[in-house]
Design a protein around this motif. Structure first.
Motif, PDB file in Angstrom:
ATOM      1  N   MET A 154      35.269 -33.876-106.448  1.00 36.56           N
ATOM      2  CA  MET A 154      35.132 -34.675-105.226  1.00 36.56           C
ATOM      3  C   MET A 154      34.115 -34.053-104.273  1.00 36.56           C
ATOM      4  O   MET A 154      33.312 -34.761-103.658  1.00 36.56           O
ATOM      5  N   GLU A 155      34.125 -32.736-104.167  1.00 36.40           N
ATOM      6  CA  GLU A 155      33.156 -32.060-103.308  1.00 36.40           C
ATOM      7  C   GLU A 155      31.736 -32.279-103.814  1.00 36.40           C
ATOM      8  O   GLU A 155      30.814 -32.515-103.027  1.00 36.40           O
ATOM      9  N   ALA A 156      31.547 -32.216-105.136  1.00 32.08           N
ATOM     10  CA  ALA A 156      30.209 -32.426-105.708  1.00 32.08           C
ATOM     11  C   ALA A 156      29.737 -33.859-105.461  1.00 32.08           C
ATOM     12  O   ALA A 156      28.574 -34.075-105.109  1.00 32.08           O
ATOM     13  N   LEU A 157      30.630 -34.813-105.642  1.00 32.43           N
ATOM     14  CA  LEU A 157      30.248 -36.204-105.379  1.00 32.43           C
ATOM     15  C   LEU A 157      29.935 -36.424-103.906  1.00 32.43           C
ATOM     16  O   LEU A 157      28.993 -37.141-103.558  1.00 32.43           O
ATOM     17  N   THR A 158      30.707 -35.785-103.046  1.00 29.14           N
ATOM     18  CA  THR A 158      30.452 -35.898-101.607  1.00 29.14           C
ATOM     19  C   THR A 158      29.085 -35.322-101.269  1.00 29.14           C
ATOM     20  O   THR A 158      28.315 -35.925-100.517  1.00 29.14           O
ATOM     21  N   GLU A 159      28.759 -34.164-101.834  1.00 28.29           N
ATOM     22  CA  GLU A 159      27.464 -33.538-101.577  1.00 28.29           C
ATOM     23  C   GLU A 159      26.324 -34.377-102.151  1.00 28.29           C
ATOM     24  O   GLU A 159      25.269 -34.532-101.517  1.00 28.29           O
ATOM     25  N   ALA A 160      26.516 -34.931-103.335  1.00 24.82           N
ATOM     26  CA  ALA A 160      25.484 -35.792-103.927  1.00 24.82           C
ATOM     27  C   ALA A 160      25.237 -37.012-103.044  1.00 24.82           C
ATOM     28  O   ALA A 160      24.083 -37.398-102.820  1.00 24.82           O
ATOM     29  N   ASN A 161      26.310 -37.593-102.535  1.00 24.93           N
ATOM     30  CA  ASN A 161      26.157 -38.742-101.638  1.00 24.93           C
ATOM     31  C   ASN A 161      25.467 -38.342-100.337  1.00 24.93           C
ATOM     32  O   ASN A 161      24.656 -39.097 -99.807  1.00 24.93           O
TER      33      ASN A 161
END
Length: 146
Positions: free
Chosen positions: A47-54
């Motif tokens: 979730m953190e990686a997806l948040t950062e990618a977004n």
């Protein structure tokens, strides 16, 4: 319909509210040799990686829009200046030169915007790729017999 008013004690619950519920569900099944904390941490990092990618994609898009607006403003100012000078005999020569420079500038601006968009996309994709590699390493560790 009754709502659950309990507060989670997990520090990640405020950022990712479903993590604590997922942990309780997994604990309920009492799967042998499954490290629940590692599994929960794995999902949290996803979730953190997806948040950062977004975030990266959003910032890239914002920069792209800002630059596009700057280019549009500059172009409109140049057109206004060209229209003012359109009454003189030299205007035809100036307009031809201005048109040539305008085309060259438009190509350069398009190239710049394309590069900005590509960089933004690459930054976001890099985060997702890194997380996928971490997932594979974590999965291999989790599947090792204890």
């Amino acid at each position: 319909m009754e709502t659950d008013s309990r507060q989670s004690t997990s520090p990640d619950a405020s950022v990712f509210p479903g993590i604590e519920d997922l942990k309780k569900l997994i604990e309920k099944f009492q799967l042998p040799s499954v490290d629940i904390d590692a599994l929960i941490d794995w999902q949290r990092r996803d979730m953190e990686a997806l948040t950062e990618a977004n975030r990266q994609a959003s910032e890239g898009l914002k920069a792209l829009v800002e630059r596009r607006n700057e280019i549009l403003g500059e172009t409109l100012a140049e057109w206004q200046a060209a229209v003012k000078d359109a009454t003189s005999a030299e205007a035809i020569t100036k307009r031809a030169e201005a048109a040539k420079q305008g085309v060259q500038k438009a190509i350069a601006n398009f190239r710049e915007l394309s590069e900005m968009e590509a960089q933004s996309r690459n930054n976001a994709w890099k985060i997702v790729q890194e997380r996928m590699q971490e997932n594979m390493a974590t999965l291999q560790k989790l599947l090792q017999p204890k």
